[in-house]
Design a protein around this motif. Structure first.
Motif, short mmCIF file in Angstrom:
data_model
loop_
_atom_site.label_atom_id
_atom_site.label_comp_id
_atom_site.label_asym_id
_atom_site.label_seq_id
_atom_site.Cartn_x
_atom_site.Cartn_y
_atom_site.Cartn_z
N ASN A 111 5.80 2.06 13.55
CA ASN A 111 5.36 1.84 12.01
C ASN A 111 3.77 1.44 12.21
O ASN A 111 3.05 1.61 11.08
CB ASN A 111 6.08 0.40 11.49
CG ASN A 111 5.42 0.02 10.15
OD1 ASN A 111 5.94 1.01 9.10
ND2 ASN A 111 5.18 -0.79 9.93
N LYS B 176 2.24 3.50 9.35
CA LYS B 176 2.01 2.77 8.02
C LYS B 176 0.86 3.42 7.28
O LYS B 176 0.88 3.65 5.85
CB LYS B 176 1.78 1.12 8.42
CG LYS B 176 1.30 0.41 7.16
CD LYS B 176 1.14 -0.92 7.32
CE LYS B 176 1.01 -1.75 6.11
NZ LYS B 176 0.19 -1.35 5.22
N LYS C 239 2.40 6.23 5.37
CA LYS C 239 3.25 5.76 4.41
C LYS C 239 2.33 5.58 2.96
O LYS C 239 2.74 5.72 2.04
CB LYS C 239 4.11 4.41 4.81
CG LYS C 239 5.24 4.98 5.94
CD LYS C 239 6.05 3.92 6.01
CE LYS C 239 7.05 4.10 7.20
NZ LYS C 239 7.56 2.65 7.72
#
Length: 522
Positions: free
Chosen positions: A433, A437, A440
């Motif tokens: 992540n 991120k 995203k």
């Protein structure tokens, strides 16, 4: 201006504005920012990650243990058993970095360092395995290709160096075979042994004055490779990472044709943004002395990020005219799925996918104990094409050696014909992540803008349609005043009264213009 007209103009303006912003301005803004972000310009975060990847890659090695060494020595089909994985952290660092500003290029040497790891499922590197001795089998194959007349000398040297071995197999700890090294005793005095050892000393590191040391991967560990020269992608984002020169040459010289000697693609650690499915992922592999293209398979999703799956294979030099130049000779092409690396490495070793996946069935039939499975043996890359980010990658490759009978070498007289798998490697990365991120967030913004744009455009169309309906409905109508019903309407009475008085003067006399004052005449 009527209200429907005002509403229609406002809605139309909103439609055009959001159409322009959502489908023209915003995508161009994203494209511009991505190009700036991905360029290998000093100060860019991507450049820092390119020079020193801030995380290790999973490096797993699977070896093939020979179950019937004595049987093979007597002509039996080889039986192998996969052992592993033996696990390592692979740290990639580029050293000797130098910019060429005027040409928008970067030069560097790649260094890979392997550190032992003990992840769940990993096998103890002290595990004993039996494999064909790479130096015995490799030497016999190499001399057979290059100097078959020296096979008798080699036969004597093998007996001298390895003290009259009973077979061609090596049993040792996995870590010694892979990285730490196997000792080759070259303190011998006979002519044949000294002659072969003198050749080996030019290729292998010295352990001491007399002995050499050999390992499959030790020479690569922490050693800087040959120099790359690549585009930085500042002036042209589509050239990001594209190799201009390798080892100070714009083409390699391993193969007989210009086409196969051309260098295409990147070094595999970076790719340009906005690649299309047709372009694929092209990278140059120094270990194979060739460029490989990973081709698009299907759309996928990784941790909520839209991605595309790519895969690659080694082709078929026996039938593909464009790959014939990878054959040792035009008459000795390997069948589908295998590539002879002798002209690349100087060692008679074959590359393939693990367990001979996608290779000609004859290779699989020549060995017992292999089970090809695309899910765990194929090359698989999940790639985000907008930013050029590999999100998930499993690069897999197997190394094999040919085994054939040879009457001039005693240990090889009764050998079966086969291609023996030695080991296969998996180089993997799965972004967590921390690194996904930003992607995203980018796709979240794109999604919000897209939904917002479509929502405003739909509302604008509805308002324009409503305003048009109201406007045209009103323009086609007229106002009518209703009349009250009565026996004799007052206006009619007044008109009659007016007409009656019209024939008299103000004093009540008949108007001379009226004959006999008779209104009926008129």
């Amino acid at each position: 201006m009527q209200l429907p007209v005002k509403v229609g103009i406002a809605a139309g303006s909103a439609f055009v504005f959001f159409l322009t912003v959502g489908f023209v301005v915003f995508p161009k803004m994203i494209t511009s920012q991505v190009k700036k972000m991905t360029a290998l310009k000093p100060g860019n975060e991507i450049r820092d990650m390119f020079i020193k990847i801030p995380f290790y890659l999973d490096f797993r090695i699977f070896m093939f243990n020979i179950s019937n060494p004595d049987g093979i020595q007597n002509g039996e089909k080889p039986i192998v058993q996969q052992v592993g994985p033996f696990c390592y952290e692979e740290w990639k660092v580029k050293v000797g970095v130098e910019d060429i500003e005027e040409e928008d290029m970067l030069m560097y040497n790649q260094t890979d360092t392997f550190l032992p790891a003990n992840w769940p499922g990993c096998v103890d590197p002290d595990t004993m395995v039996t494999i064909p001795h790479p130096m015995i089998l490799g030497l016999v194959n190499a001399v057979t290709i290059q100097k078959p007349g020296a096979l008798s000398l080699l036969n004597k040297a093998i007996k001298s160096i390895y003290e009259n071995p009973s077979n061609i197999f090596l049993t040792a700890k996995a870590k010694d075979i892979l990285f730490d090294g196997i000792v080759i005793k070259c303190g011998i005095k006979d002519f044949a042994g000294k002659a072969i050892c003198s050749q080996l000393k030019s290729a292998l590191p010295n352990l001491n004055e007399n002995d050499l040391i050999f390992s499959l991967l030790g020479a690569k560990n922490g050693t800087a490779g040959k120099r790359f020269q690549v585009y930085r992608g500042v002036k042209n984002a589509h050239q990001l990472g594209e190799i201009v020169k390798y080892d100070n040459q714009s083409v390699i010289e391993n193969w007989p044709t210009k086409q196969c000697n051309e260098i295409h693609g990147t070094d595999g650690t970076i790719f340009p943004p906005f690649l299309t499915n047709e372009e694929g992922l092209v990278s140059f592999s120094p270990d194979l002395c060739r460029s490989l293209k990973a081709f698009f398979v299907k759309p996928e999703n990784y941790d909520g990020i839209p991605a595309k799956m790519f895969t690659a294979n080694l082709g078929d030099s026996s039938t593909n005219a464009n790959e014939k130049c990878y054959c040792t000779t035009p008459e000795t092409c390997l069948k589908k799925g295998l590539m002879d690396l002798f002209k690349c490495t100087g060692v008679p070793i074959y590359a393939s996918l693990p367990h001979f996946l996608d290779a000609d069935k004859s290779y699989l039939d020549g060995v017992q104990g292999l089970s090809p499975d695309a899910e765990i043996h194929q090359i698989k890359i999940l790639f985000e094409t907008t930013t050029g980010s590999p999100l998930y990658a499993k690069k897999r490759l197997q190394f094999n050696m040919p085994l054939n009978a040879n009457d001039k070498v005693d240990l090889f007289k009764t050998m079966p014909s086969s291609v023996l798998p030695l080991f296969w490697i998996e180089e993997g990365v799965e972004l967590n992540n921390t690194f996904t991120k930003p992607l995203k967030d980018l796709f979240k913004i794109k999604k919000i803008v897209k939904i917002g744009t479509w929502l405003v455009m739909v509302v604008s169309v509805v308002l324009m349609a409503g305003a048009a309906y109201v406007y045209f409905s009103k323009s086609g109508s007229a106002n009518v005043t209703p009349v009250e019903k009565s026996d004799t309407p007052d206006n009619v009475k007044n008109m009659i009264h007016m007409n009656m008085n019209y024939g008299m003067n103000d004093e009540g006399h008949v108007n001379p213009n009226m004959t006999n004052g008779d209104p009926d005449k008129y």
